[in-house]
Design a protein around this motif. Structure first.
Motif, short mmCIF file in Angstrom:
data_model
loop_
_atom_site.label_atom_id
_atom_site.label_comp_id
_atom_site.label_asym_id
_atom_site.label_seq_id
_atom_site.Cartn_x
_atom_site.Cartn_y
_atom_site.Cartn_z
N ASP A 1 -2.35 -5.54 -3.12
CA ASP A 1 -0.95 -5.57 -3.52
C ASP A 1 -0.90 -5.64 -5.04
OD1 ASP A 1 1.66 -6.25 -4.21
OD2 ASP A 1 1.95 -7.50 -2.44
N GLY B 1 7.41 6.86 -6.14
CA GLY B 1 8.04 5.54 -6.15
C GLY B 1 8.52 5.07 -7.51
N ARG C 1 -1.03 2.48 -7.72
CA ARG C 1 -1.31 3.27 -6.51
C ARG C 1 -2.79 3.21 -6.14
NH1 ARG C 1 2.05 6.90 -4.44
NH2 ARG C 1 0.40 8.44 -4.12
N THR D 1 14.62 9.25 -11.14
CA THR D 1 13.35 9.18 -10.42
C THR D 1 12.31 10.12 -11.03
OG1 THR D 1 14.05 10.88 -8.85
CG2 THR D 1 14.51 8.58 -8.27
N ASN E 1 8.83 1.34 -6.61
CA ASN E 1 8.98 0.82 -5.25
C ASN E 1 7.75 1.18 -4.44
OD1 ASN E 1 11.54 -0.19 -5.79
ND2 ASN E 1 12.59 1.65 -5.06
N TYR E 2 7.30 0.22 -3.65
CA TYR E 2 6.15 0.48 -2.78
C TYR E 2 6.25 -0.42 -1.55
CZ TYR E 2 4.16 -3.91 -4.64
OH TYR E 2 3.93 -5.21 -4.99
N ARG E 3 5.44 -0.10 -0.57
CA ARG E 3 5.39 -0.91 0.65
C ARG E 3 4.00 -1.50 0.81
NH1 ARG E 3 9.89 -0.31 3.67
NH2 ARG E 3 8.93 -1.44 5.40
N THR F 1 6.26 -4.48 4.11
CA THR F 1 7.39 -5.01 3.32
C THR F 1 7.62 -4.13 2.10
OG1 THR F 1 6.84 -7.27 4.01
CG2 THR F 1 8.27 -7.02 2.08
N ARG F 2 8.89 -3.84 1.82
CA ARG F 2 9.24 -3.06 0.64
C ARG F 2 9.26 -3.97 -0.57
NH1 ARG F 2 13.68 -1.90 -2.37
NH2 ARG F 2 13.93 0.24 -3.20
N LYS F 3 8.57 -3.55 -1.64
CA LYS F 3 8.48 -4.36 -2.85
C LYS F 3 8.75 -3.49 -4.08
CE LYS F 3 5.17 -7.73 -1.02
NZ LYS F 3 3.95 -8.52 -1.32
N THR F 4 9.04 -4.16 -5.20
CA THR F 4 9.29 -3.46 -6.46
C THR F 4 8.41 -4.05 -7.54
OG1 THR F 4 11.58 -2.98 -5.85
CG2 THR F 4 11.01 -2.84 -8.19
#
Length: 320
Positions: free
Chosen positions: A80, A25, A72, A21, A41-43, A47-50
């Motif tokens: 999104d 994210g 970001r 890491t 990874n983000y929301r 919803t959690r998304k990659t």
């Protein structure tokens, strides 16, 4: 702790995928086969998304972080990043050529040479931050008034009403350019008349009483500060130019024989040469100042560096 190139190179594959890491994210996914993939990874919308950011070492750590930061920034503006990338990637070549962003870039390239650097930078930044993320991928001839209003409402939520109106103006300019070049047929911004909150006018401080103006001019004549500052104060009401133009006045631009001051295009907002007539009073002030600053470049040089113009705060301080 944030990743380092040394730590990445030192990491060896195992019999199971694992992550290194980096923060916000982002991580490096290392597969048993040795493949190293940047992921984030983000929301969004609960919803959690990659989001895929590239493959190491083709995409080094620094570039991966830049892509993470860009994603970001999109999230911060309610976009999104995964969908934005998909929308951008899925456009075919013809659609790309006629996308709003493509036409806007072409419009900028055509007109920015006629603008000052600051003016061009403001418009480009406004398009890139507030408009392209939502309209950039759309075909310019498919943009509706509803699409434009949706973009403007996002800006309005920040409370910057003047920016809302300027964004609408820029969108309209791009679409009208598309119409002129045969890539669109109507300007949807025209349908938004009355849909935006008005700009609250803020008037600059001014003197409107003739007696008070006379009092100010007498105060200027009696100013006891720097001689150069006093000359600038006395010249300003005779020329009616912007303060920045006055303090950048150069001796080579002044012709007392023809009684003109020629400001070159690169100093003007619209990139056009501007000729300012000089009254006999203005010429008298300049000739009186010439023995003091005439050997240098600027009519009003800085107090600390003669090769630079007077500070923008010098005249304001003198007026106070």
């Amino acid at each position: 702790m944030p990743l380092t190139d040394t730590a990445i190179r030192a990491a060896k594959p195992t019999n199971k995928p694992f992550k290194l890491t980096d923060g916000d994210g982002m991580y490096l996914l290392i597969n048993p086969s040795g493949g190293r993939y940047w992921r984030m990874n983000y929301r969004f919308g609960g919803t959690r998304k990659t989001l895929a950011l590239g493959v190491y070492p083709d995409v080094p750590l620094k570039l991966a972080r830049e892509r993470r930061d860009e994603a970001r920034q999109l999230l911060a503006r309610g976009v999104d990043p995964g969908e934005y990338r998909k929308a951008t990637k899925d456009m075919d070549e013809s659609r790309t050529e006629n996308s709003f962003e493509s036409v806007a870039r072409e419009w900028l390239a055509k007109f920015t040479p006629k603008w000052t650097e600051g003016h061009a930078s403001k418009i480009t930044r406004r398009l890139e931050l507030d408009i392209f993320p939502w309209l950039g991928a759309k075909a310019v001839d498919e943009i509706t008034a509803k699409d434009v209003l949706s973009v403007l409402r996002r800006i309005e939520e920040r409370g910057v009403i003047e920016t809302v109106h300027r964004a609408k103006q820029n969108i309209g300019q791009v679409i009208r350019y598309a119409i002129a070049t045969g890539r669109a047929e109507n300007d949807p911004t025209a349908a938004l008349l009355g849909a935006l909150p008005p700009i609250v006018q803020k008037h600059h401080a001014t003197i409107i009483d003739p007696a008070a103006i006379a009092e100010l001019l007498r105060a200027v004549d009696g100013y006891q500060g720097s001689y150069v500052s006093r000359a600038a104060l006395r010249l300003a009401p005779l020329l009616f130019v912007r303060p920045g133009e006055l303090r950048h006045m150069e001796w080579c631009e002044v012709n007392t024989e023809s009684a003109t001051w020629t400001i070159p295009p690169e100093k003007m907002k619209m990139r056009e040469r501007h000729i300012v007539p000089l009254s006999s009073q203005a010429i008298a002030i300049l000739e009186d100042l010439r023995p003091m600053t005439g050997s240098g470049r600027y009519v009003f040089p800085g107090e600390r560096a003669a090769d630079r113009p007077m500070s923008e705060n010098t005249v304001n301080a003198a007026l106070r």
